[in-house]
Design an enzyme around this catalytic site. Structure first.
Site, PDB file in Angstrom:
ATOM      1  CB  SER A  65      54.371  33.407 -60.641  1.00 50.31           C
ATOM      2  OG  SER A  65      54.473  32.482 -61.710  1.00 50.31           O
ATOM      3  CG  HIS A  70      50.673  36.245 -45.535  1.00 52.70           C
ATOM      4  ND1 HIS A  70      49.349  36.441 -45.835  1.00 52.70           N
ATOM      5  CD2 HIS A  70      51.134  35.356 -46.434  1.00 52.70           C
ATOM      6  CE1 HIS A  70      49.026  35.682 -46.868  1.00 52.70           C
ATOM      7  NE2 HIS A  70      50.083  35.004 -47.261  1.00 52.70           N
ATOM      8  CB  CYS A  85      57.563  31.665 -64.791  1.00 53.23           C
ATOM      9  SG  CYS A  85      57.157  33.228 -65.564  1.00 53.23           S
TER      10      CYS A  85
END
Lengths: 115, 115
Positions: A65, A70, A85
């Site tokens: 995934s 950030h 996943c």
């Protein structure tokens, strides 16, 4: 919405307060690589952006995934968003983050799991 | 970890169960564009990956953080992960998703907010 055809979607959000989160893209990429290696995840593609005057977004698309990091250097904050996943071991994840970020002046860490 | 220097980080995770989530990259990009336009967010960069035999990952880096969409066509699932440094109106977000996905055979929607 759980039923037998629903895949595993494990998601962890970690907010780290650091003495400074004013990192370069290469430094954030280094953290991201340590995280995926530590968890045995596989990188497929990457993208990043350096904001003006500061702040980095760095994202790996994973075979499992994605991992997005950030930074908000004005607040000493680093935000990690991991969607997978495959099941992630929460304790292993936290230990890994502490190992990676202890040497960067980790002040506080808050981890949430969604599944 | 809240203090006055902590920025707004609003995050929504939406899991949609659809009759079929076997979309092309272009179709998923179309959904992503409708979401960011509907919420007034600004796209900076994009990246995507088509998995074999099926499944799409599509990610926008936003001026406000990121939007990631994953599909699991084998389960009719579409997963939306939106991180934003501006507040998102939850009701508006859900209404927007229902508008976008009703015409694609929306069976169920589950939205979680983290802030």
């Amino acid at each position: 919405m759980t039923n037998q055809s629903t895949p595993v979607i494990d998601q962890y959000i970690a907010k780290l307060k650091l003495k400074s989160s004013d990192f370069t893209i290469e430094e954030v990429k280094g953290f991201a690589i340590k995280i995926v290696k530590g968890l045995g995840l596989k990188v497929l593609k990457k993208i990043s952006h350096a904001f003006e005057p500061c702040g980095i977004t760095f994202i790996f698309i994973l075979a499992q995934s994605h991992l997005a990091i950030h930074t908000w250097p004005e607040s000493g904050l680093l935000h990690i968003d991991l969607v997978s996943c495959v099941k992630i071991d929460g304790e292993k994840f936290e230990k890994l983050l502490r190992n990676i970020f202890n040497e960067t002046g980790l002040l506080a860490i808050e981890i949430k799991q969604l599944s």
